[in-house]
Motif scaffolding. Structure first.
Motif, PDB file in Angstrom:
ATOM      1  N   GLU A  92      28.001 -60.607   7.501  1.00 20.11           N
ATOM      2  CA  GLU A  92      26.924 -60.804   6.535  1.00 20.11           C
ATOM      3  C   GLU A  92      26.539 -62.277   6.438  1.00 20.11           C
ATOM      4  O   GLU A  92      25.357 -62.619   6.423  1.00 20.11           O
ATOM      5  N   THR A 108      21.019 -60.088   0.040  1.00 20.39           N
ATOM      6  CA  THR A 108      19.853 -59.431   0.620  1.00 20.39           C
ATOM      7  C   THR A 108      20.210 -58.773   1.946  1.00 20.39           C
ATOM      8  O   THR A 108      19.861 -57.610   2.197  1.00 20.39           O
ATOM      9  N   VAL A 109      20.940 -59.492   2.785  1.00 16.65           N
ATOM     10  CA  VAL A 109      21.388 -58.919   4.058  1.00 16.65           C
ATOM     11  C   VAL A 109      22.303 -57.732   3.795  1.00 16.65           C
ATOM     12  O   VAL A 109      22.205 -56.695   4.450  1.00 16.65           O
ATOM     13  N   ARG A 110      23.152 -57.882   2.785  1.00 18.01           N
ATOM     14  CA  ARG A 110      24.075 -56.798   2.456  1.00 18.01           C
ATOM     15  C   ARG A 110      23.329 -55.509   2.148  1.00 18.01           C
ATOM     16  O   ARG A 110      23.676 -54.439   2.625  1.00 18.01           O
ATOM     17  N   TYR A 161      14.684 -57.200   2.202  1.00 11.19           N
ATOM     18  CA  TYR A 161      15.818 -56.465   2.768  1.00 11.19           C
ATOM     19  C   TYR A 161      15.354 -55.313   3.653  1.00 11.19           C
ATOM     20  O   TYR A 161      16.011 -54.958   4.621  1.00 11.19           O
ATOM     21  N   TYR A 215      18.820 -65.405   9.171  1.00 11.49           N
ATOM     22  CA  TYR A 215      17.536 -65.007   8.587  1.00 11.49           C
ATOM     23  C   TYR A 215      17.115 -65.931   7.446  1.00 11.49           C
ATOM     24  O   TYR A 215      16.065 -65.722   6.840  1.00 11.49           O
ATOM     25  N   HIS A 216      17.927 -66.900   7.125  1.00 19.07           N
ATOM     26  CA  HIS A 216      17.648 -67.811   6.004  1.00 19.07           C
ATOM     27  C   HIS A 216      17.447 -67.033   4.705  1.00 19.07           C
ATOM     28  O   HIS A 216      16.452 -67.210   4.003  1.00 19.07           O
ATOM     29  N   LEU A 217      18.407 -66.149   4.441  1.00 16.94           N
ATOM     30  CA  LEU A 217      18.376 -65.364   3.210  1.00 16.94           C
ATOM     31  C   LEU A 217      19.760 -65.408   2.583  1.00 16.94           C
ATOM     32  O   LEU A 217      20.718 -65.888   3.196  1.00 16.94           O
ATOM     33  N   SER A 218      19.858 -64.879   1.373  1.00 17.88           N
ATOM     34  CA  SER A 218      21.167 -64.843   0.731  1.00 17.88           C
ATOM     35  C   SER A 218      21.984 -63.679   1.279  1.00 17.88           C
ATOM     36  O   SER A 218      21.439 -62.710   1.814  1.00 17.88           O
ATOM     37  N   GLN A 219      23.288 -63.776   1.102  1.00 18.03           N
ATOM     38  CA  GLN A 219      24.170 -62.733   1.597  1.00 18.03           C
ATOM     39  C   GLN A 219      23.830 -61.375   0.976  1.00 18.03           C
ATOM     40  O   GLN A 219      23.875 -60.344   1.641  1.00 18.03           O
ATOM     41  N   ALA A 258      22.958 -63.800   7.238  1.00 19.33           N
ATOM     42  CA  ALA A 258      22.234 -64.459   6.145  1.00 19.33           C
ATOM     43  C   ALA A 258      21.746 -65.835   6.590  1.00 19.33           C
ATOM     44  O   ALA A 258      20.600 -66.220   6.323  1.00 19.33           O
ATOM     45  N   GLU A 259      22.593 -66.576   7.287  1.00 20.32           N
ATOM     46  CA  GLU A 259      22.184 -67.891   7.800  1.00 20.32           C
ATOM     47  C   GLU A 259      21.042 -67.739   8.805  1.00 20.32           C
ATOM     48  O   GLU A 259      20.034 -68.433   8.736  1.00 20.32           O
TER      49      GLU A 259
END
Lengths: 243, 243
Positions: free
Chosen positions: B37, B50-52, B12, B44-48, B41-42
């Motif tokens: 978000e 983590t971006v949050r 993050y 960066y290929h991460l979960s919502q 997230a899509e």
DNA sequence: CAGTGGTCTAGACCACATC
DNA sequence: ATGTGGTCTAGACCACTGA
């Protein structure tokens, strides 16, 4: 735990509020360790994540300090915590004006004048402890401090101050009266030096001096300490960073 | 997404760093809306979650503002954002010294003196725009401002300042030069009024005045604006809350 | 109505402290 | 080995916004 609570505020806010209350009433004293997230989550019948968010807010406000692998501790002015976080007076050359170059001039019982009474929200004439300190830079006097503590919150403070070598007032407030200072408000003014100030600071009366008037508030939001700091600004200045 | 990254920093933090970079280079301009978000997230290929967390930190630093139901917006000085968040001068009676009671005295091209050059980290003699403003309380002059903007960052600033009625300099910096002020450092001193200051402020030369010297920094950390504010403290004071 | 941020859960793995 | 906080995921429901 989705029992359709009508209570408007988010759960983590309610938990935070309750934890602050418990710190406030001394369930865990400064320096001591709170229960772990898991334990609190069980106690409140919530998930760990919700409790975590409550504690994280308390940490961001400086009320507690977290250490991975150890636990969550109530913030203390001793320990490893930054002792000079409220100091805004710097030498013009660079570093902060340290506290270890101070001398006590006098500590006595006194009554609150109009100005002190206004700052501390007490009645004029209320009794308390007044202390005068002089701070030096190298051997030159640069700052004259006048500190007032009300007898209501800090009875017999003069005894303690007379014994101590000049140290952190806020450490004493915490250890002797269980008053944790978390907020201060300062008002800065310029004015001419009085005859008394001129004598202590080795300057001419009437020279322009900076006066910082501070009120320090405890965790509960109560005004605890009133002080003024007066000095010339040829060697020091008041510095404030925002953003 | 647990590809055993050797990269030391948390994900993050890396996302936040990259998002700040993208705001900085103008991918989204002040007032504009970031992707949601979910989209980020899509991307960066991460979960919502983590971006949050990345965005939440940016919001807590004031870089972006979040509104439920609408989106995440790059902070702007216009819009609904608080315009006086860096003001620390208050009337002794109560409220802040507002900006709408100011008059421009003069705006001209000038060269940086030693003091300005030191504050802005530029060479002495560098060209720029200097502006003098006088602020009033009721009809009484209380504050003399001197503002300097370097030609390097703000070319032709004098043209713009001469056209504008006295408004927020930081709004102009943002709109004309894409410079968002996010941090200011102020040094406060007491000294005797010069003859010029005394004339403008309708006081006697030599009277004690407060001088606030400010350097304002852009989002990238670059010093952008240098200014001094000089005034008597019979009607106003500098006020600072900490904690 | 679909999309946004705000809240909450339940689980996983990690680095670190302590014993 | 155990327990702590720190990170990350994946899904749920909510209140609010705007078309």
């Amino acid at each position: 735990m989705n029992e359709t609570r009508p209570s408007s505020k988010p759960l983590y806010q309610q938990v935070k509020q309750h934890l602050v209350y418990r710190v406030l009433k001394g369930e865990w004293k400064p320096g001591q360790c709170l229960p772990s997230e898991m334990r609190l989550a069980e106690e409140y019948h919530l998930s760990q994540g919700t409790v975590r968010k409550a504690i994280e807010e308390m940490a961001s406000e400086g009320l507690v300090t977290r250490q991975a692998g150890k636990g969550t501790f109530v913030t203390s002015h001793n320990g490893d915590y930054q002792p000079f976080r409220f100091h805004r007076l710097y030498r013009n050359a660079g570093g902060k004006v340290a506290g270890n170059e101070a001398t006590y001039l006098e500590t006595r019982q006194a009554e609150a004048d109009e100005r002190i009474a206004h700052g501390l929200h007490i009645a004029p004439g209320s009794t308390g402890t007044e202390s005068l300190r002089l701070r030096h830079l190298d051997t030159q006097p640069v700052l004259l401090e006048r500190i007032f503590l009300s007898d209501d919150l800090c009875p017999e403070a003069w005894r303690i101050l007379q014994q101590h070598s000049p140290g952190s007032i806020y450490l004493i407030l915490e250890q002797e009266y269980n008053l944790l200072i978390t907020k201060v408000v300062e008002q800065v003014r310029a004015r001419a030096a009085t005859a008394e100030e001129a004598r202590f600071l080795s300057i001419e009366p009437g020279v322009a001096v900076l006066e910082v008037e501070r009120v320090a508030y405890s965790l509960g939001g109560e005004p605890v300490e009133w002080r003024t700091m007066v000095g010339m600004t040829d060697t020091i200045h008041y510095r404030n960073e925002m953003g």
